[in-house]
Motif scaffolding. Structure first.
Motif, PDB file in Angstrom:
ATOM      1  N   GLY A 178       0.791  -1.218   0.000  1.00 16.05           N
ATOM      2  CA  GLY A 178       0.000   0.000   0.000  1.00 16.05           C
ATOM      3  C   GLY A 178       0.820   1.262   0.000  1.00 16.05           C
ATOM      4  N   GLU A 179       2.127   1.135   0.274  1.00 14.24           N
ATOM      5  CA  GLU A 179       3.011   2.302   0.320  1.00 14.24           C
ATOM      6  C   GLU A 179       3.988   2.329  -0.855  1.00 14.24           C
ATOM      7  OE1 GLU A 179       4.934   1.960   4.059  1.00 14.24           O
ATOM      8  OE2 GLU A 179       3.108   2.252   5.238  1.00 14.24           O
ATOM      9  N   ALA A 180       3.933   1.303  -1.694  1.00 16.96           N
ATOM     10  CA  ALA A 180       4.920   1.175  -2.767  1.00 16.96           C
ATOM     11  C   ALA A 180       4.680   2.149  -3.915  1.00 16.96           C
ATOM     12  CB  ALA A 180       4.932  -0.257  -3.303  1.00 16.96           C
ATOM     13  N   GLY A 181       3.442   2.501  -4.155  1.00 14.17           N
ATOM     14  CA  GLY A 181       3.130   3.388  -5.269  1.00 14.17           C
ATOM     15  C   GLY A 181       2.916   2.601  -6.551  1.00 14.17           C
ATOM     16  N   LEU A 182       2.077   3.151  -7.432  1.00 14.26           N
ATOM     17  CA  LEU A 182       1.699   2.437  -8.655  1.00 14.26           C
ATOM     18  C   LEU A 182       2.892   2.151  -9.557  1.00 14.26           C
ATOM     19  CD1 LEU A 182      -0.429   1.225 -10.487  1.00 14.26           C
ATOM     20  CD2 LEU A 182      -0.881   3.522 -11.401  1.00 14.26           C
ATOM     21  N   GLU A 183       3.826   3.095  -9.657  1.00 16.26           N
ATOM     22  CA  GLU A 183       4.960   2.896 -10.568  1.00 16.26           C
ATOM     23  C   GLU A 183       5.784   1.676 -10.160  1.00 16.26           C
ATOM     24  OE1 GLU A 183       8.942   5.252 -12.201  1.00 16.26           O
ATOM     25  OE2 GLU A 183       7.429   6.315 -11.019  1.00 16.26           O
ATOM     26  N   ARG A 184       6.071   1.549  -8.857  1.00 15.46           N
ATOM     27  CA  ARG A 184       6.858   0.409  -8.382  1.00 15.46           C
ATOM     28  C   ARG A 184       6.065  -0.894  -8.546  1.00 15.46           C
ATOM     29  NH1 ARG A 184      10.863  -0.438  -3.887  1.00 15.46           N
ATOM     30  NH2 ARG A 184      10.750   1.802  -3.521  1.00 15.46           N
ATOM     31  N   LEU A 185       4.775  -0.854  -8.162  1.00 17.71           N
ATOM     32  CA  LEU A 185       3.938  -2.058  -8.278  1.00 17.71           C
ATOM     33  C   LEU A 185       3.846  -2.512  -9.730  1.00 17.71           C
ATOM     34  CD1 LEU A 185       0.994  -1.133  -5.857  1.00 17.71           C
ATOM     35  CD2 LEU A 185       2.911  -2.678  -5.402  1.00 17.71           C
ATOM     36  N   ASP A 186       3.712  -1.546 -10.631  1.00 20.96           N
ATOM     37  CA  ASP A 186       3.615  -1.878 -12.055  1.00 20.96           C
ATOM     38  C   ASP A 186       4.923  -2.475 -12.553  1.00 20.96           C
ATOM     39  OD1 ASP A 186       1.810  -1.887 -14.240  1.00 20.96           O
ATOM     40  OD2 ASP A 186       2.959  -0.285 -15.190  1.00 20.96           O
ATOM     41  N   ARG A 187       6.056  -1.999 -12.022  1.00 21.02           N
ATOM     42  CA  ARG A 187       7.355  -2.552 -12.420  1.00 21.02           C
ATOM     43  C   ARG A 187       7.462  -4.009 -11.994  1.00 21.02           C
ATOM     44  NH1 ARG A 187      10.289   0.852 -10.034  1.00 21.02           N
ATOM     45  NH2 ARG A 187      11.248  -0.322  -8.325  1.00 21.02           N
ATOM     46  N   TYR A 188       7.046  -4.313 -10.770  1.00 19.57           N
ATOM     47  CA  TYR A 188       7.060  -5.701 -10.299  1.00 19.57           C
ATOM     48  C   TYR A 188       6.133  -6.568 -11.158  1.00 19.57           C
ATOM     49  CZ  TYR A 188       9.104  -3.818  -5.948  1.00 19.57           C
ATOM     50  OH  TYR A 188       9.891  -3.200  -5.022  1.00 19.57           O
ATOM     51  N   TRP A 189       4.965  -5.991 -11.486  1.00 21.92           N
ATOM     52  CA  TRP A 189       3.987  -6.727 -12.309  1.00 21.92           C
ATOM     53  C   TRP A 189       4.573  -7.061 -13.676  1.00 21.92           C
ATOM     54  CZ3 TRP A 189      -0.897  -8.655 -11.525  1.00 21.92           C
ATOM     55  CH2 TRP A 189      -1.641  -8.995 -12.666  1.00 21.92           C
ATOM     56  N   ASN A 190       5.257  -6.096 -14.264  1.00 22.76           N
ATOM     57  CA  ASN A 190       5.838  -6.316 -15.584  1.00 22.76           C
ATOM     58  C   ASN A 190       6.959  -7.350 -15.553  1.00 22.76           C
ATOM     59  OD1 ASN A 190       4.134  -4.595 -17.013  1.00 22.76           O
ATOM     60  ND2 ASN A 190       5.388  -2.786 -16.540  1.00 22.76           N
ATOM     61  N   GLU A 191       7.593  -7.519 -14.400  1.00 27.72           N
ATOM     62  CA  GLU A 191       8.619  -8.564 -14.256  1.00 27.72           C
ATOM     63  C   GLU A 191       8.010  -9.947 -14.488  1.00 27.72           C
ATOM     64  OE1 GLU A 191      11.351  -6.350 -10.786  1.00 27.72           O
ATOM     65  OE2 GLU A 191      10.187  -8.160 -10.349  1.00 27.72           O
ATOM     66  N   VAL A 192       6.901 -10.209 -13.824  1.00 27.94           N
ATOM     67  CA  VAL A 192       6.306 -11.533 -13.938  1.00 27.94           C
ATOM     68  C   VAL A 192       5.630 -11.706 -15.303  1.00 27.94           C
ATOM     69  CG1 VAL A 192       4.093 -10.949 -12.839  1.00 27.94           C
ATOM     70  CG2 VAL A 192       4.936 -13.290 -12.734  1.00 27.94           C
ATOM     71  N   ARG A 193       5.118 -10.613 -15.856  1.00 28.65           N
ATOM     72  CA  ARG A 193       4.550 -10.684 -17.219  1.00 28.65           C
ATOM     73  C   ARG A 193       5.619 -11.083 -18.207  1.00 28.65           C
ATOM     74  NH1 ARG A 193       1.917  -5.903 -19.761  1.00 28.65           N
ATOM     75  NH2 ARG A 193       1.375  -7.484 -21.302  1.00 28.65           N
ATOM     76  N   ALA A 194       6.791 -10.455 -18.089  1.00 28.66           N
ATOM     77  CA  ALA A 194       7.886 -10.758 -18.999  1.00 28.66           C
ATOM     78  C   ALA A 194       8.345 -12.201 -18.829  1.00 28.66           C
ATOM     79  CB  ALA A 194       9.050  -9.806 -18.758  1.00 28.66           C
ATOM     80  N   ALA A 195       8.371 -12.670 -17.571  1.00 27.07           N
ATOM     81  CA  ALA A 195       8.781 -14.066 -17.320  1.00 27.07           C
ATOM     82  C   ALA A 195       7.776 -15.035 -17.928  1.00 27.07           C
ATOM     83  CB  ALA A 195       8.885 -14.294 -15.805  1.00 27.07           C
ATOM     84  N   ASP A 196       6.493 -14.703 -17.867  1.00 20.39           N
ATOM     85  CA  ASP A 196       5.468 -15.567 -18.461  1.00 20.39           C
ATOM     86  C   ASP A 196       5.627 -15.692 -19.963  1.00 20.39           C
ATOM     87  OD1 ASP A 196       4.296 -16.082 -16.036  1.00 20.39           O
ATOM     88  OD2 ASP A 196       2.662 -14.631 -16.263  1.00 20.39           O
ATOM     89  N   LYS A 197       6.090 -14.617 -20.597  1.00 22.18           N
ATOM     90  CA  LYS A 197       6.184 -14.601 -22.054  1.00 22.18           C
ATOM     91  C   LYS A 197       7.527 -15.096 -22.564  1.00 22.18           C
ATOM     92  CE  LYS A 197       2.875 -10.824 -22.591  1.00 22.18           C
ATOM     93  NZ  LYS A 197       2.635  -9.441 -23.069  1.00 22.18           N
ATOM     94  N   ALA A 198       8.473 -15.310 -21.632  1.00 25.26           N
ATOM     95  CA  ALA A 198       9.829 -15.734 -22.051  1.00 25.26           C
ATOM     96  C   ALA A 198       9.803 -17.157 -22.583  1.00 25.26           C
ATOM     97  CB  ALA A 198      10.768 -15.629 -20.866  1.00 25.26           C
TER      98      ALA A 198
END
Length: 269
Positions: A249-269
């Motif tokens: 709740g304190e991370a902010g959308l930009e950081r959360l979105d960066r973490y999200w994109n990590e797993v998205r990229a791993a799924d597509k690898a």
């Protein structure tokens, strides 16, 4: 009382649980309405075990599901309506009647032919059921249960209507309808009319269910898979927050979105 592989033991146990003398107080308090949600929940738990390919869980969940018709039949028997024997007779009679190519002299050389005969028999059954209720013109939409999950019911309704030719001609036509409904959602949202937004989003979801049917996709299963994927990816986001010693709740959308994109990229690898 000892466990057994014989279904008659399960029937005996259920009768004992419902016995006013010495039975279980909780079981004695139940009625059809109070346990109906358990029936639905158990069916979903069976489906979950199947999707996870967990056969130990599947065995247990099938047992929990099997208890439900035994429970309902016991209560019906107490009311003098029917018993589990009537239920079993009914389903065996129906299976024999719907498979004349197996239990009769009708030929069905392919699965499509067997399915066609099955549908014809079901149409006859709907007409007979309507006649018993005094309805002279049964609807093709009759017996599509109201309690089905909404996406699954939408798909089934459109499939039924398609049987009489009430259907979009192809996938592209349904895709255009989805785009039209999405535009109408935006228009309703801009108007500030909450009731209109509600209605238009319902129309959009209905159109998406129809799109899935035209693509040969089970809309309910596709959404379940999407829910699972979101859950798995969000777990990754939470784990990364823990690694960085920060609350989500304190991370902010930009950081959360960066973490999200990590797993998205791993799924597509």
């Amino acid at each position: 009382m000892q466990p057994s592989r014989d279904i008659s033991r399960l029937i005996e146990i259920m009768a004992a649980l419902r016995n006013p003398v010495g039975g279980c107080p909780w079981d004695l308090e139940q009625d059809f309405s109070s346990i109906r949600h358990y029936t639905i929940e158990e069916a979903y738990e069976v489906a979950d075990a199947i999707e996870r390919a967990d056969f130990a869980d599947l065995r247990e969940e099938l047992g929990d599901l099997l208890l439900q018709p035994i429970y309902h039949a016991q209560m019906a028997s107490e009311l003098g309506q029917f018993d589990i024997g009537d239920v079993i007779y009914g389903i065996t009679e129906k299976l024999i009647r719907r498979h004349p190519h197996v239990f009769g002299d009708m030929d069905a050389s392919s699965s499509n032919a067997a399915k066609g005969r099955w549908e014809a028999i079901k149409a006859e059954e709907r007409a007979a059921k309507a006649a018993r209720k005094g309805e002279t013109t049964p609807s093709i939409l009759d017996d599509v249960p109201n309690v089905l999950p909404a996406l699954a019911r939408a798909e089934k309704l459109t499939k039924r209507a398609a049987k009489v030719g009430f259907d979009w001609p192809d996938f592209q036509a349904v895709q255009a309808k989805v785009e039209e409904e999405l535009a109408e959602v935006a228009e309703a949202q801009a108007s500030g009319n909450a009731a209109a937004v509600h209605e238009e989003i319902g129309d959009l979801l209905f159109a998406v269910a129809n799109l899935a049917r035209h693509a040969g996709i089970d809309a309910e299963a596709a959404l379940r898979d999407a829910n699972y994927k979101f859950t798995r990816r969000f777990h990754h986001v939470e784990a990364r927050c823990r690694e960085d010693s920060i609350e989500p709740g304190e991370a902010g959308l930009e950081r959360l979105d960066r973490y999200w994109n990590e797993v998205r990229a791993a799924d597509k690898a």
